[in-house]
Design a protein around this motif. Structure first.
Motif, short mmCIF file in Angstrom:
data_model
loop_
_atom_site.label_atom_id
_atom_site.label_comp_id
_atom_site.label_asym_id
_atom_site.label_seq_id
_atom_site.Cartn_x
_atom_site.Cartn_y
_atom_site.Cartn_z
N LEU A 97 -12.23 4.20 -0.59
CA LEU A 97 -11.32 4.96 -1.47
C LEU A 97 -11.52 4.67 -3.02
O LEU A 97 -11.21 5.88 -3.52
CB LEU A 97 -9.65 4.25 -1.05
CG LEU A 97 -9.27 4.78 0.31
CD1 LEU A 97 -8.13 3.71 0.53
CD2 LEU A 97 -9.08 6.19 0.78
N ILE A 98 -11.71 3.53 -3.54
CA ILE A 98 -11.78 3.43 -4.80
C ILE A 98 -13.09 3.91 -5.36
O ILE A 98 -12.88 4.56 -6.64
CB ILE A 98 -11.62 2.02 -5.17
CG1 ILE A 98 -10.04 1.24 -4.78
CG2 ILE A 98 -11.86 1.48 -6.74
CD1 ILE A 98 -10.13 0.10 -4.82
N ALA A 122 -5.35 2.59 -1.64
CA ALA A 122 -6.08 1.15 -1.57
C ALA A 122 -5.26 -0.09 -2.00
O ALA A 122 -5.27 -0.95 -1.66
CB ALA A 122 -7.52 1.54 -2.58
N GLY A 123 -4.57 0.10 -3.09
CA GLY A 123 -3.75 -0.90 -3.30
C GLY A 123 -2.78 -1.36 -2.50
O GLY A 123 -2.66 -2.76 -2.30
N PRO A 159 -7.05 -3.67 -7.18
CA PRO A 159 -8.55 -3.49 -7.19
C PRO A 159 -9.02 -4.26 -8.50
O PRO A 159 -10.09 -4.38 -8.61
CB PRO A 159 -8.81 -1.84 -7.17
CG PRO A 159 -7.46 -1.43 -6.53
CD PRO A 159 -6.34 -2.22 -6.91
N GLU A 160 -8.26 -4.15 -9.63
CA GLU A 160 -8.82 -4.51 -11.01
C GLU A 160 -8.93 -5.94 -10.95
O GLU A 160 -9.74 -6.58 -11.66
CB GLU A 160 -7.78 -4.24 -11.97
CG GLU A 160 -7.67 -2.73 -12.47
CD GLU A 160 -7.15 -1.88 -11.43
OE1 GLU A 160 -7.19 -0.69 -11.45
OE2 GLU A 160 -6.31 -2.35 -10.63
N MET A 161 -8.44 -6.75 -9.95
CA MET A 161 -8.16 -8.25 -9.95
C MET A 161 -9.12 -8.76 -8.82
O MET A 161 -9.24 -9.80 -8.48
CB MET A 161 -6.89 -8.79 -9.76
CG MET A 161 -6.11 -8.60 -10.97
SD MET A 161 -4.46 -9.37 -10.83
CE MET A 161 -4.98 -11.23 -10.96
N LEU A 162 -9.96 -7.74 -8.11
CA LEU A 162 -10.65 -8.31 -6.82
C LEU A 162 -12.00 -7.90 -7.43
O LEU A 162 -12.86 -7.87 -6.33
CB LEU A 162 -10.31 -7.54 -5.72
CG LEU A 162 -8.90 -8.01 -5.14
CD1 LEU A 162 -8.50 -7.29 -3.75
CD2 LEU A 162 -9.10 -9.52 -4.57
N THR A 197 -10.48 -15.94 -6.68
CA THR A 197 -11.86 -15.82 -7.01
C THR A 197 -12.11 -14.39 -7.70
O THR A 197 -13.03 -14.22 -8.46
CB THR A 197 -12.57 -16.10 -5.81
OG1 THR A 197 -12.15 -17.26 -5.17
CG2 THR A 197 -14.03 -16.01 -5.94
N GLY A 198 -11.22 -13.49 -7.06
CA GLY A 198 -11.64 -11.99 -7.46
C GLY A 198 -11.28 -11.83 -9.06
O GLY A 198 -12.03 -10.96 -9.74
#
Length: 372
Positions: A227-228, A58-59, A73-76, A132-133
């Motif tokens: 996935l996440i 996913a990354g 994913p942590e920043m979106l 924005t994420g």
């Protein structure tokens, strides 16, 4: 992966020597070692491998679709939204079956990712999506803090451990709950990988090759959510695996494309989570620490170091390819090459020759142009 898997199955209480692992697995429920290995350590190891592979893949999908090595994913808002979807029913004392938790996580991840895309203009600008994420992720984490304030002491401990990402007390039921989602995500990844190679060229070039960049970016985010979210529902948001694994894949295979990077990113994600789970179990034994704390503690410095090394390597390759500079041993000055001399030389009259050069024959020049 082999070394970390061997440590995960052997070390702990009780310690099972490597040469007795096969016997412990075959003995099953007849001995204490067989019960611990089969019912606790093997499911935890399988879950670590699957979770790491999903987060790593996913990354890479997010980084390639947004053309930004910091797109994780942590920043979106995806991981924070999934965690919010699972933590909210726990705080509100809603009794829901375990099979519903992946759906809640997917709903929260879609909420976080959808808010990011809507606020960023449906992904028209990759840089706007990333900025924005980060803001959406901060807002969702603030909502999680509000839930933690509302929770009682017991729920607060569970939520705190869950939000850091933990593989503690996971069983075969948690592992089997991931397979239906993997059956959807893996074919989507296979179809998405060639499109990611085109997306790396930029939106204009991708549009010229027949790929609609905006729709492709939305599809990439949807695949990342599938996935996440199920992994987050089971183990919590294991931080920064989606950041480190793609950089490891690129560092070890710098000349590969998005298709090979996707496979290796999944492999490196599994390695990172499996290796981090060993100190999570044993470093402060008998107390277990969350695996997400170890992946964040080790993943961020390693990822930054890999980015810097790749940047220096790219500068060296560009300088070697252009041949614009050289150095004289024992002297700090840079000696321009012949190509740089011609580029830096002042313009002169075509009829005046450079010193030491013979004047070219106009007829020969015209003949060369006609031949071209």
């Amino acid at each position: 992966m082999a070394l970390s898997s061997l440590c995960a199955l052997s070390l702990g209480t009780p310690t099972v020597p490597p040469h007795r692992l096969v016997g412990a697995v075959l003995e099953g429920d007849t001995t204490l070692a067989g019960i611990v290995v089969n019912e606790l350590r093997v499911p935890r190891l399988v879950l670590a491998l699957v979770a790491g592979a999903c987060l790593g893949a996913a990354g890479l999908v997010l980084q390639e679709a947004l053309r930004n090595p910091l797109a994780v994913p942590e920043m979106l808002g995806v991981s924070s939204g999934a965690a919010l979807g699972v933590a909210a029913p726990l705080v509100l004392a809603l009794s829901l079956p375990a099979a519903v938790q992946p759906l809640l996580a997917i709903g929260g991840a879609v909420l976080g990712g959808g808010l990011t895309l809507l606020a960023a203009g449906l992904g028209r600008s990759p840089s706007a999506v990333l900025l924005t994420g980060a803001a959406v992720a901060a807002a969702l984490q603030a909502a999680l803090l509000v839930l933690m304030v509302m929770a009682d002491q017991l729920d607060l401990q569970l939520i705190y451990r869950y939000l850091l990402g933990s593989l503690s007390a996971r069983t075969w039921d948690d592992v089997t709950g991931l397979w239906p989602w993997l059956l959807v995500a893996v074919p989507a990844l296979v179809l998405c990988a060639p499109v990611l190679s085109v997306m790396r060229l930029g939106d204009e070039d991708a549009e010229a090759l027949g790929v609609r960049a905006q729709r492709a970016r939305l599809a990439a985010l949807a695949i990342a959510v599938v996935l996440i979210a199920p992994v987050t529902a089971v183990s919590g948001p294991v931080a920064w695996v989606g950041f480190l694994a793609p950089h490891l894949a690129r560092w070890f295979n710098p000349g590969a494309g998005a298709v090979r990077w996707l496979c290796w990113s999944a492999v490196w994600g599994a390695v990172v989570v499996t290796a981090a789970d060993v100190p999570a179990r044993l470093a402060l034994a008998p107390v277990e620490t969350p695996v997400g704390a170890w992946t964040a503690l080790l993943g961020v410095p390693a990822g930054v170091a890999l980015m810097r090394s790749r940047g220096r390597g790219r500068v060296r390759r560009a300088a070697a390819a252009s041949g614009t500079s050289g150095t004289v041993p024992g002297n700090a000055k840079t000696v321009p090459s012949a190509g740089a001399d011609r580029a830096l030389a002042p313009a002169h009259d075509p009829g005046v020759d450079a010193p030491g050069n013979s004047r070219p024959d106009p007829g020969a020049v015209n003949g060369t142009e006609d031949a071209r």
